[in-house]
Motif scaffolding. Structure first.
Motif, PDB file in Angstrom:
ATOM      1  N   TYR A  67       0.834  -1.206   0.000  1.00  0.00           N
ATOM      2  CA  TYR A  67       0.000   0.000   0.000  1.00  0.00           C
ATOM      3  C   TYR A  67       0.867   1.253   0.000  1.00  0.00           C
ATOM      4  CZ  TYR A  67      -3.856   3.075   1.417  1.00  0.00           C
ATOM      5  OH  TYR A  67      -4.790   4.075   1.487  1.00  0.00           O
ATOM      6  N   LEU A  68       1.940   1.247   0.775  1.00  0.00           N
ATOM      7  CA  LEU A  68       2.861   2.386   0.824  1.00  0.00           C
ATOM      8  C   LEU A  68       3.528   2.602  -0.532  1.00  0.00           C
ATOM      9  CD1 LEU A  68       4.292   4.561   2.515  1.00  0.00           C
ATOM     10  CD2 LEU A  68       6.008   2.838   3.069  1.00  0.00           C
ATOM     11  N   ILE A  69       3.953   1.535  -1.175  1.00  0.00           N
ATOM     12  CA  ILE A  69       4.564   1.655  -2.500  1.00  0.00           C
ATOM     13  C   ILE A  69       3.560   2.208  -3.498  1.00  0.00           C
ATOM     14  CG2 ILE A  69       5.497   0.316  -4.433  1.00  0.00           C
ATOM     15  CD1 ILE A  69       6.797  -1.512  -2.284  1.00  0.00           C
ATOM     16  N   TYR A  70       2.325   1.716  -3.437  1.00  0.00           N
ATOM     17  CA  TYR A  70       1.284   2.221  -4.335  1.00  0.00           C
ATOM     18  C   TYR A  70       1.039   3.707  -4.106  1.00  0.00           C
ATOM     19  CZ  TYR A  70      -3.337   3.352  -6.035  1.00  0.00           C
ATOM     20  OH  TYR A  70      -4.393   3.975  -6.644  1.00  0.00           O
ATOM     21  N   LEU A  71       0.897   4.105  -2.850  1.00  0.00           N
ATOM     22  CA  LEU A  71       0.663   5.524  -2.546  1.00  0.00           C
ATOM     23  C   LEU A  71       1.839   6.382  -2.978  1.00  0.00           C
ATOM     24  CD1 LEU A  71      -0.956   5.455   0.998  1.00  0.00           C
ATOM     25  CD2 LEU A  71      -2.062   6.035  -1.152  1.00  0.00           C
ATOM     26  N   SER A  72       3.048   5.898  -2.754  1.00  0.00           N
ATOM     27  CA  SER A  72       4.238   6.665  -3.122  1.00  0.00           C
ATOM     28  C   SER A  72       4.354   6.860  -4.621  1.00  0.00           C
ATOM     29  CB  SER A  72       5.494   5.978  -2.607  1.00  0.00           C
ATOM     30  OG  SER A  72       5.484   5.947  -1.210  1.00  0.00           O
ATOM     31  N   SER A  73       3.995   5.844  -5.380  1.00  0.00           N
ATOM     32  CA  SER A  73       4.102   5.949  -6.839  1.00  0.00           C
ATOM     33  C   SER A  73       2.969   6.779  -7.436  1.00  0.00           C
ATOM     34  CB  SER A  73       4.113   4.557  -7.468  1.00  0.00           C
ATOM     35  OG  SER A  73       2.866   3.923  -7.265  1.00  0.00           O
ATOM     36  N   ALA A  74       1.871   6.904  -6.726  1.00  0.00           N
ATOM     37  CA  ALA A  74       0.725   7.632  -7.249  1.00  0.00           C
ATOM     38  C   ALA A  74       0.707   9.100  -6.841  1.00  0.00           C
ATOM     39  CB  ALA A  74      -0.568   6.963  -6.780  1.00  0.00           C
ATOM     40  N   THR A  75       1.707   9.549  -6.074  1.00  0.00           N
ATOM     41  CA  THR A  75       1.717  10.938  -5.600  1.00  0.00           C
ATOM     42  C   THR A  75       2.999  11.633  -6.028  1.00  0.00           C
ATOM     43  OG1 THR A  75       2.717  10.283  -3.509  1.00  0.00           O
ATOM     44  CG2 THR A  75       0.314  10.394  -3.585  1.00  0.00           C
ATOM     45  N   THR A  76       2.985  12.925  -5.844  1.00  0.00           N
ATOM     46  CA  THR A  76       4.173  13.721  -6.158  1.00  0.00           C
ATOM     47  C   THR A  76       5.065  13.826  -4.924  1.00  0.00           C
ATOM     48  OG1 THR A  76       3.078  15.773  -5.523  1.00  0.00           O
ATOM     49  CG2 THR A  76       2.876  15.089  -7.824  1.00  0.00           C
ATOM     50  N   VAL A  77       6.223  14.414  -5.100  1.00  0.00           N
ATOM     51  CA  VAL A  77       7.183  14.545  -3.998  1.00  0.00           C
ATOM     52  C   VAL A  77       6.614  15.389  -2.863  1.00  0.00           C
ATOM     53  CG1 VAL A  77       9.475  15.387  -3.382  1.00  0.00           C
ATOM     54  CG2 VAL A  77       9.128  14.242  -5.569  1.00  0.00           C
ATOM     55  N   ASP A 134       3.709  15.416  -1.673  1.00  0.00           N
ATOM     56  CA  ASP A 134       2.704  14.698  -0.900  1.00  0.00           C
ATOM     57  C   ASP A 134       3.293  13.582  -0.037  1.00  0.00           C
ATOM     58  OD1 ASP A 134       0.677  16.246  -2.008  1.00  0.00           O
ATOM     59  OD2 ASP A 134       0.366  14.849  -3.669  1.00  0.00           O
ATOM     60  N   ARG A 135       4.595  13.530   0.122  1.00  0.00           N
ATOM     61  CA  ARG A 135       5.235  12.438   0.863  1.00  0.00           C
ATOM     62  C   ARG A 135       4.796  12.392   2.326  1.00  0.00           C
ATOM     63  NH1 ARG A 135       6.683   9.044  -3.024  1.00  0.00           N
ATOM     64  NH2 ARG A 135       8.035  10.053  -4.503  1.00  0.00           N
ATOM     65  N   GLU A 136       4.637  13.541   2.956  1.00  0.00           N
ATOM     66  CA  GLU A 136       4.196  13.561   4.353  1.00  0.00           C
ATOM     67  C   GLU A 136       2.773  13.025   4.476  1.00  0.00           C
ATOM     68  OE1 GLU A 136       5.690  14.168   7.296  1.00  0.00           O
ATOM     69  OE2 GLU A 136       7.504  14.166   6.078  1.00  0.00           O
ATOM     70  N   LEU A 137       1.922  13.347   3.519  1.00  0.00           N
ATOM     71  CA  LEU A 137       0.557  12.830   3.516  1.00  0.00           C
ATOM     72  C   LEU A 137       0.565  11.320   3.338  1.00  0.00           C
ATOM     73  CD1 LEU A 137      -2.479  13.320   3.570  1.00  0.00           C
ATOM     74  CD2 LEU A 137      -2.381  13.691   1.095  1.00  0.00           C
ATOM     75  N   VAL A 138       1.419  10.816   2.454  1.00  0.00           N
ATOM     76  CA  VAL A 138       1.545   9.377   2.244  1.00  0.00           C
ATOM     77  C   VAL A 138       1.974   8.694   3.530  1.00  0.00           C
ATOM     78  CG1 VAL A 138       2.913   7.607   1.074  1.00  0.00           C
ATOM     79  CG2 VAL A 138       1.976   9.506  -0.229  1.00  0.00           C
ATOM     80  N   LYS A 139       2.928   9.282   4.223  1.00  0.00           N
ATOM     81  CA  LYS A 139       3.397   8.715   5.489  1.00  0.00           C
ATOM     82  C   LYS A 139       2.267   8.663   6.513  1.00  0.00           C
ATOM     83  CE  LYS A 139       6.728   9.464   9.158  1.00  0.00           C
ATOM     84  NZ  LYS A 139       7.623  10.410   9.781  1.00  0.00           N
ATOM     85  N   LEU A 140       1.483   9.729   6.599  1.00  0.00           N
ATOM     86  CA  LEU A 140       0.368   9.762   7.542  1.00  0.00           C
ATOM     87  C   LEU A 140      -0.697   8.726   7.191  1.00  0.00           C
ATOM     88  CD1 LEU A 140      -0.064  13.587   8.117  1.00  0.00           C
ATOM     89  CD2 LEU A 140       0.823  11.894   9.724  1.00  0.00           C
ATOM     90  N   VAL A 141      -1.003   8.589   5.909  1.00  0.00           N
ATOM     91  CA  VAL A 141      -2.004   7.608   5.481  1.00  0.00           C
ATOM     92  C   VAL A 141      -1.526   6.199   5.795  1.00  0.00           C
ATOM     93  CG1 VAL A 141      -3.155   6.615   3.463  1.00  0.00           C
ATOM     94  CG2 VAL A 141      -3.032   9.088   3.726  1.00  0.00           C
ATOM     95  N   TYR A 142      -0.248   5.922   5.543  1.00  0.00           N
ATOM     96  CA  TYR A 142       0.326   4.609   5.846  1.00  0.00           C
ATOM     97  C   TYR A 142       0.264   4.321   7.342  1.00  0.00           C
ATOM     98  CZ  TYR A 142       3.846   1.038   6.689  1.00  0.00           C
ATOM     99  OH  TYR A 142       4.497  -0.072   7.132  1.00  0.00           O
TER     100      TYR A 142
END
Length: 94
Positions: free
Chosen positions: A34-44, A46-54
């Motif tokens: 899920y983290l890899i999917y979120l990371s590949s689907a977002t821009t640089v 949005d990394r903090e948002l990806v971390k929070l969602v994970y």
């Protein structure tokens, strides 16, 4: 304490011990996917948002599993938790 087979005669082997703990492994692997999917689907940016969602995903998964474990453990005669049902095991005092 000792982890035994459901008939309380012999100890469980490595494969059944693995199944006992497999839910955590599956949760971690699915979280990483899920983290890899979120990371590949977002821009640089949005990394903090990806971390929070994970972190929210993993927290929800852990809390859900803990509640299921407690509920199953509290409402059966041998106090077997859900992971004991998965492995066909029981924990006994020696």
């Amino acid at each position: 304490i000792k982890v035994l087979d459901i008939d309380e005669q012999k100890t469980i082997g490595y494969s059944r011990a693995f199944f006992r703990e497999s839910v955590w492994l599956i949760a971690e692997i699915s979280g990483i996917i899920y983290l890899i999917y979120l990371s590949s689907a977002t821009t640089v940016t949005d990394r903090e948002l990806v971390k929070l969602v994970y972190e929210d995903y993993m927290s929800f998964t852990t809390l859900g599993w803990l509640l299921l474990e407690l509920i199953t453990m509290l409402f059966n005669k041998k106090r077997r938790a859900l992971h004991d049902y998965i492995a066909g095991s029981v924990v006994v005092k020696i």
